[in-house]
Structures are given as C-alpha cells and as structure tokens.
Design an enzyme around this catalytic site. Structure first.
Site, PDB file in Angstrom:
ATOM      1  CG  ASP A  99      -0.269  -0.399   2.515  1.00 29.06           C
ATOM      2  OD1 ASP A  99       0.977  -0.311   2.584  1.00 29.06           O
ATOM      3  OD2 ASP A  99      -0.968  -0.795   3.455  1.00 29.06           O
ATOM      4  CG  ASN A 157      -8.543  -1.291  12.096  1.00 29.52           C
ATOM      5  OD1 ASN A 157      -7.610  -1.962  11.667  1.00 29.52           O
ATOM      6  ND2 ASN A 157      -9.025  -0.235  11.457  1.00 29.52           N
ATOM      7  CG  HIS A 179      -5.701  -2.107   8.934  1.00 24.20           C
ATOM      8  ND1 HIS A 179      -5.748  -0.737   9.053  1.00 24.20           N
ATOM      9  CD2 HIS A 179      -4.432  -2.444   9.269  1.00 24.20           C
ATOM     10  CE1 HIS A 179      -4.564  -0.284   9.414  1.00 24.20           C
ATOM     11  NE2 HIS A 179      -3.757  -1.294   9.567  1.00 24.20           N
ATOM     12  CD  GLU A 206      -8.515   1.115   7.772  1.00 21.08           C
ATOM     13  OE1 GLU A 206      -8.317   0.197   8.589  1.00 21.08           O
ATOM     14  OE2 GLU A 206      -8.069   2.276   7.924  1.00 21.08           O
TER      15      GLU A 206
HETATM   16  P1  PGA Z   1       2.374  -1.281  12.622  1.00 21.86           P
HETATM   17  O1  PGA Z   1       1.187  -1.223  11.570  1.00 21.86           O
HETATM   18  O2  PGA Z   1       3.313  -2.337  12.139  1.00 21.86           O
HETATM   19  O3  PGA Z   1       2.995   0.080  12.586  1.00 21.86           O
HETATM   20  O4  PGA Z   1       1.770  -1.637  13.943  1.00 21.86           O
HETATM   21  C1  PGA Z   1       0.608  -2.412  11.128  1.00 21.86           C
HETATM   22  C2  PGA Z   1      -0.607  -2.120  10.294  1.00 21.86           C
HETATM   23  O5  PGA Z   1      -1.292  -1.105  10.534  1.00 21.86           O
HETATM   24  O6  PGA Z   1      -0.919  -2.928   9.403  1.00 21.86           O
END
Ligand code: PGA
Length: 241
Positions: free
Chosen positions: A67, A136, A138, A143
């Site tokens: 992404d 959450n 995702h 999302e």
């Molecule tokens: P993070 O993000 O590795 O910074 O916790 C993971 C994500 O949001 O997929």
C-alpha cells in the site's frame, strides 16, 4: 494456519527474516509482497544483516508493496516509498526496476490500481506476502467495512487508522485520509503469507483473526481460508489465544 509464538520482538523478527531468506534461496527470482509499519522493521534489519554476510542475494527478486498513502509524493518522508528505501531497499541489491510500490499520486488512480494488479499477475503472482495487522484487524489498508474490495483500489482510512498512524506525522491533520492498497483478493492469491504481530495492542485483533469465523469486521480473519499462512507473534500479541 500455523501460529509461531516467539519470546520477544527480536525473535519474531529473526524467524520472519529466516522464512523470507529461505524463500529467496529456494527461488532466487521469487516475488515478494512487502509491508511497511513498525512491525517489520526488525525483520528488515535482519535481512540487511544477512545480505551483508552474503547469506542472501536479492538481485533477481521482484517486490510488490501492499500500500501507499494517497495523495503523497514518493519523496515525502512519511511515504511508504521513502520508508522502504530507507529501511530496506537502499541497503540490499534488489534492482530498482524490480521494485513496485503503489503510486501515491497518479493522474488516473483507478487505472494505476488496475495496472498494479496486472503487473503482479504478469510476473506470475506473489510467492510470499509479508503482512502486519492493524489494531482494528486491517491488513494492508483493507479496513473493517461491510464489503471488502477484491483488487487493488483507492480507499478511505478509518478515523482509528488515521489516529494510530498520526504518531509518524507532526499533526493529525497532516495524515492522508486515503490510501491505495492491494485488495483482499490480491493478498489471498499469494502462495504463502506470513503475518507478524507484536505487543499487547495487537492481541485482540489476533484473537479475532484466528477465531474460526470470517468477518469483514476483522479483515485478517479472511486469512483463515488460505492454505499456507503463518502467524509469527510475540508473547504479548498471542496473549489472548
Ligand atoms: P504497525 O502497523 O506495524 O505500525 O503496527 C501495522 C498495520 O497497521 O498494518
């Protein structure tokens, strides 16, 4: 779904790096799906160390990132382009033309998404996809929502994701409200998937991801239908299992 629980972040990172390096050794021209965020940083450090010790050669590897924020230019210090070059690509020998990251600015974003999907298919699909997970649930920027996109698409970020990710920006208002992300189908088509998670804030999402039910309220729960997924967790992320 295999679950590996390691004692801490460093061990989680080493295990993940070993799996990635083994994939590259087995198939030197493999296609890797890569992730950004705090979670894979240790894994990237390990891979760089392995490369410096001549244990792994990335010269024939192709990469596709999950992404990118939208709109955000590639040279913005919070872009995922910038992140990947700083934390991995500039330290290893993967040629630039074999690196793919969704465009954070495009004249026709829908077309750019379709082309990204086509580029993945044109190289035969992703051999190994690395994922983190949001608090959450995702994966990529897919999302929680009533309906999930199958293919690469432009998406709105939830307020929660904007808030969580604001830690990297100087203020909440600077965080882009949209992103281009691989879709659930893009991710699930990868032949093998590893998902890394550490720390107590990920424990609830991990619990839902392995619950025995799939629900778009926790996008990671869809990984349960995939035949080759490995969750690599530290003890805290695994604490509710
Ligand atoms: P993070 O993000 O590795 O910074 O916790 C993971 C994500 O949001 O997929």
């Amino acid at each position: 779904m295999r679950i590996i629980v390691e004692s801490n972040y460093d061990e989680m990172s080493k295990t993940a790096a070993r799996i990635v390096a083994d994939q590259v050794k087995r198939k030197p021209d493999c296609v890797l799906g890569l992730a950004t965020g705090s979670t894979p940083l240790g894994m990237y450090r390990e891979l760089i160390a392995m490369y410096q010790r001549n244990e792994v050669d990335f010269s024939r590897v192709k990469t596709f990132n999950l992404d990118e924020y939208y709109p955000l230019p590639a040279d913005h210090p919070q872009s995922y382009h910038y992140f990947m070059y700083q934390n991995l690509f500039k330290h290893i020998n993967v040629p630039r033309e074999q690196i793919h990251i969704p465009q954070g600015i495009a004249a026709d974003v829908e077309k750019a998404c379709q082309e990204y999907e086509k580029a993945i298919n044109a190289v035969g699909g992703i051999d190994l996809q690395v994922l983190g997970i949001g608090e959450n649930g995702h994966i990529g920027f897919n999302e929680p929502a009533e309906r999930m996109h199958v293919a690469t698409h432009l998406t709105d970020l939830t307020e929660e994701t904007v808030r969580v990710n604001s830690r990297f920006f100087s203020s909440l208002s600077e965080v882009p409200r949209q992103a281009v992300t691989m879709g659930m189908g893009t991710i699930l088509k990868a032949r093998r998937i590893i998902l890394l998670a550490n720390g107590p804030r990920k424990a609830q999402a991990i619990k839902e991801a392995v619950s025995g039910y799939i629900t778009s309220k926790c996008p990671a729960s869809f990984l349960q239908v995939h035949p080759d997924v490995i969750l690599i967790l530290d003890r805290e992320a695994a604490s509710l299992l």
